[in-house]
Motif scaffolding. Structure first.
Motif, mmCIF file in Angstrom:
data_model
loop_
_atom_site.group_PDB
_atom_site.id
_atom_site.type_symbol
_atom_site.label_atom_id
_atom_site.label_comp_id
_atom_site.label_asym_id
_atom_site.label_seq_id
_atom_site.Cartn_x
_atom_site.Cartn_y
_atom_site.Cartn_z
ATOM 1 N N GLY A 26 0.799 -1.226 0.000
ATOM 2 C CA GLY A 26 0.000 0.000 0.000
ATOM 3 C C GLY A 26 0.828 1.271 0.000
ATOM 4 N N ILE A 27 2.139 1.154 -0.161
ATOM 5 C CA ILE A 27 3.013 2.328 -0.218
ATOM 6 C C ILE A 27 3.806 2.279 -1.516
ATOM 7 C CG2 ILE A 27 4.968 3.515 0.828
ATOM 8 C CD1 ILE A 27 4.062 2.459 3.518
ATOM 9 N N ASN A 28 3.688 3.337 -2.303
ATOM 10 C CA ASN A 28 4.427 3.427 -3.558
ATOM 11 C C ASN A 28 5.686 4.258 -3.317
ATOM 12 O OD1 ASN A 28 5.381 4.022 -6.158
ATOM 13 N ND2 ASN A 28 3.329 3.849 -7.012
ATOM 14 N N PHE A 29 6.842 3.622 -3.414
ATOM 15 C CA PHE A 29 8.108 4.311 -3.138
ATOM 16 C C PHE A 29 8.361 5.447 -4.119
ATOM 17 C CE2 PHE A 29 8.504 1.500 0.051
ATOM 18 C CZ PHE A 29 9.260 0.345 -0.099
ATOM 19 N N ARG A 30 7.724 5.417 -5.277
ATOM 20 C CA ARG A 30 7.927 6.480 -6.261
ATOM 21 C C ARG A 30 7.349 7.809 -5.786
ATOM 22 N NH1 ARG A 30 5.310 4.527 -11.610
ATOM 23 N NH2 ARG A 30 6.009 6.583 -12.272
ATOM 24 N N PHE A 31 6.401 7.724 -4.863
ATOM 25 C CA PHE A 31 5.698 8.935 -4.446
ATOM 26 C C PHE A 31 5.796 9.217 -2.948
ATOM 27 C CE2 PHE A 31 4.276 9.252 -8.603
ATOM 28 C CZ PHE A 31 3.650 8.082 -9.008
ATOM 29 N N ASN A 32 6.474 8.353 -2.218
ATOM 30 C CA ASN A 32 6.559 8.507 -0.769
ATOM 31 C C ASN A 32 7.999 8.432 -0.276
ATOM 32 O OD1 ASN A 32 3.628 8.289 0.487
ATOM 33 N ND2 ASN A 32 3.733 6.874 -1.256
ATOM 34 N N ASP A 33 8.344 9.352 0.619
ATOM 35 C CA ASP A 33 9.565 9.193 1.401
ATOM 36 C C ASP A 33 9.280 8.149 2.477
ATOM 37 O OD1 ASP A 33 10.412 12.772 1.539
ATOM 38 O OD2 ASP A 33 10.252 11.356 -0.139
ATOM 39 N N VAL A 34 10.257 7.302 2.763
ATOM 40 C CA VAL A 34 10.074 6.306 3.821
ATOM 41 C C VAL A 34 11.257 6.375 4.782
ATOM 42 C CG1 VAL A 34 8.605 4.763 2.506
ATOM 43 C CG2 VAL A 34 11.087 4.493 2.399
ATOM 44 N N GLY A 35 11.032 5.920 5.993
ATOM 45 C CA GLY A 35 12.095 6.020 6.973
ATOM 46 C C GLY A 35 12.011 4.949 8.040
ATOM 47 N N TRP A 36 13.081 4.875 8.806
ATOM 48 C CA TRP A 36 13.134 4.026 9.984
ATOM 49 C C TRP A 36 13.097 4.931 11.222
ATOM 50 C CZ3 TRP A 36 12.778 -1.156 10.517
ATOM 51 C CH2 TRP A 36 12.909 -1.936 9.360
#
Length: 119
Positions: A26-36
Motif C-alpha cells: 500500500g506504499i508506492n516508493f515512487r511517491f513517498n519518502d520512507v524512513g526508519w
C-alpha cells in the motif's frame, strides 16, 4: 490497505551488526519518502534514517556513519543496515512513511522489531 511488517531485530553485543527489513504494502516508493524510526524505553519515537522518493538518504543524530537505509521497489521492502551498534541503539525499530502514515485519521504503525545491544 497499508501494511508494514518489520523484522530482523535481535540481541547483539556492542560493535555488532544487524540488518532490519520492512515488508510494505500500500506504499508506492515512487511517491513517498520512507524512513526508519525507533523508540527507546521511556523516550519518544524518533526518526533515525529516511530515503526520499528520489532516492536521497538522510540520517539523524548519533546514527550517522553507522546506519544505512535502502529500499527494493520490486520487493516493496525497506532495509536498515546497522553497524558498530552501541547500547544506546537499544530500541524498538519501526518503518513508516515520512511523515508517518495515518489510516482513518489515526497514526498507523507496524509491530516493530526489537533491537537490544549489550555493552
Amino acid at each position: 490497505q497499508v501494511q508494514l511488517v518489520e523484522s530482523g531485530g535481535g540481541s547483539v553485543q556492542a560493535g555488532g551488526s544487524l540488518r532490519l527489513s520492512c515488508a510494505t504494502s500500500g506504499i508506492n516508493f515512487r511517491f513517498n519518502d520512507v524512513g526508519w524510526y525507533r523508540q527507546a524505553p521511556g523516550k519518544q519515537r524518533e526518526l533515525v534514517a529516511s530515503i526520499t522518493s528520489a532516492g536521497s538518504t538522510n540520517y539523524f543524530g548519533s546514527v550517522k556513519g553507522r546506519l544505512t537505509i535502502s529500499r527494493d521497489a520490486a520487493k516493496n521492502t525497506v532495509y536498515l543496515q546497522m553497524n558498530s551498534l552501541k547500547a544506546e541503539d537499544t530500541a524498538v525499530y519501526y518503518c513508516n512513511t515520512v511523515p508517518g502514515r495515518t489510516v482513518n485519521g489515526r497514526p498507523y504503525w507496524g509491530q516493530g522489531t526489537q533491537v537490544t545491544v549489550s555493552s
